[in-house]
Design an enzyme around this catalytic site. Structure first.
Site, PDB file in Angstrom:
ATOM      1  CE  LYS A   1      -3.725   0.905  -0.919  1.00  0.00           C
ATOM      2  NZ  LYS A   1      -4.477   0.562   0.309  1.00  0.00           N
TER       3      LYS A   1
ATOM      4  CB  VAL B   1      -0.297  -5.618   4.653  1.00  0.00           C
ATOM      5  CG1 VAL B   1      -1.521  -4.813   5.004  1.00  0.00           C
ATOM      6  CG2 VAL B   1      -0.279  -6.005   3.181  1.00  0.00           C
TER       7      VAL B   1
ATOM      8  CE1 TYR C   1      -4.128  -0.963  -5.028  1.00  0.00           C
ATOM      9  CE2 TYR C   1      -4.908  -3.213  -4.734  1.00  0.00           C
ATOM     10  CZ  TYR C   1      -4.534  -1.991  -4.202  1.00  0.00           C
ATOM     11  OH  TYR C   1      -4.559  -1.808  -2.837  1.00  0.00           O
TER      12      TYR C   1
ATOM     13  CE1 TYR D   1      -4.448   1.565   4.327  1.00  0.00           C
ATOM     14  CE2 TYR D   1      -2.969   0.371   5.770  1.00  0.00           C
ATOM     15  CZ  TYR D   1      -3.371   0.731   4.502  1.00  0.00           C
ATOM     16  OH  TYR D   1      -2.702   0.266   3.418  1.00  0.00           O
TER      17      TYR D   1
ATOM     18  CB  SER E   1      -0.943   0.011   1.207  1.00  0.00           C
ATOM     19  OG  SER E   1      -1.989  -0.907   1.016  1.00  0.00           O
TER      20      SER E   1
END
Length: 304
Positions: free
Chosen positions: A51, A244, A173, A226, A48
């Site tokens: 992103k 992660v 992705y 998050y 992530s």
């Protein structure tokens, strides 16, 4: 006492093979100085932490007005893989959660088609200062088991927030999340953001215009960790993004890029050791954006 809390991610099976004892931290200054300790050259997938960079590419290539029609900038308060969309607009809450990130990658795919991943990898490599590659095993693991992300892609398709090649965009992705980096790479990429898009080690202008970087850092600050983002802003106080696989990347504007790697995750999906080492650094160095010890703060600039 060593911090051993947390568990290695296993929902992507290949990530479960990570050594839970790996731990590295690296700091790269806006002048290009590099300080590293621990397992800083162990490769892991970016996940992530990709992103913010694809969000920045979309802003630069398509403009804020277009991108904002497909993804918002509000904190969701939910887990990174939540399937919730904003009740009023049906848009993803922000580009740092999976729903928003998939929508952003789909925007890039709609424009660049089969070249999309090649362009993403090229841009990431420029920011890291070396050629990067994709972990084929992790990509295959994500592609085979990514049913929740596939559900997200089709939900977005239902609301016309991705184009009709949703599966192809989702494949990009999965690939972007499977790009291999080291802690040193991530710190250099963070320092590139801190240095307004110029890689401070290579000198190459690798990323974005200043307006896009401002937007990226703003969303990282409010949404990058998050449903821990509020605690992060309170305890550390700089823009950041986690992944992660165990990476954490933080940006001290105009000053530093910071990265850590440790695969043991807390219940929010953030690296347990990564969180605590950044908290410690923020206290020791006065990095918090509202800390008057921060040498880049307007408080000290106006009083000097």
């Amino acid at each position: 006492m060593p911090l051993t809390a947390g568990q290695v991610a296993t929902y992507i099976p290949e990530l479960g093979k990570a050594n839970p004892e790996h731990f590295g931290i690296c700091v790269v200054t806006a002048e290009g100085d590099v300080m590293a300790a621990g397992d800083c050259d162990v490769p892991f997938t970016i996940q992530s932490i990709s992103k913010p960079f694809t969000f920045g590419m979309a802003l630069e290539d398509l403009g804020e007005e277009t991108v904002s029609r497909f993804v918002g900038v509000e904190p969701s308060g939910d887990a990174f893989n939540s399937i919730w969309l904003h009740g009023g607009t049906n848009r993803p809450y922000n580009p740092m959660v999976n729903t928003g990130a998939i929508a952003v990658t789909a925007l890039l795919h709609r424009r660049y088609g089969e070249r999309t991943f090649e362009l993403i990898l090229e841009r990431f490599s420029a920011m890291a200062g070396r050629p990067l590659s994709m972990d084929e095993a992790v990509y295959d693991s994500e592609r085979r088991t990514g049913h929740r992300n596939r559900a997200i892609a089709h939900l977005l398709l239902n609301f016309v927030l991705v184009h009709d090649q949703a599966e192809a965009a989702l494949d990009v992705y999965f690939k972007q999340c499977s790009i291999l980096v080291t802690t040193r790479d991530l710190a250099t990429m963070a320092a590139t953001l801190a240095n307004m898009g110029r890689n401070p080690v290579t000198g190459e202008h690798a990323l974005l215009d200043m307006g896009s970087i401002k937007d990226v850092l703003s969303v990282m600050f409010t949404c990058g960790m998050y449903d821990y983002s509020g605690q992060w802003a309170f305890r550390v106080g700089v823009p950041a993004k986690s992944g992660v696989s165990g990476g954490v990347m933080a940006v001290v504007n105009r000053q530093l890029g910071i990265a850590s790697y440790s695969p043991r995750l807390d219940p929010h999906g953030n690296s347990s050791r990564g969180i605590e080492v950044c908290v410690d650094l923020a206290k020791r160095l006065g990095l918090h954006v509202f800390d008057c010890l921060n040498v880049g703060s307007s408080f000290l600039s106006s009083s000097s």
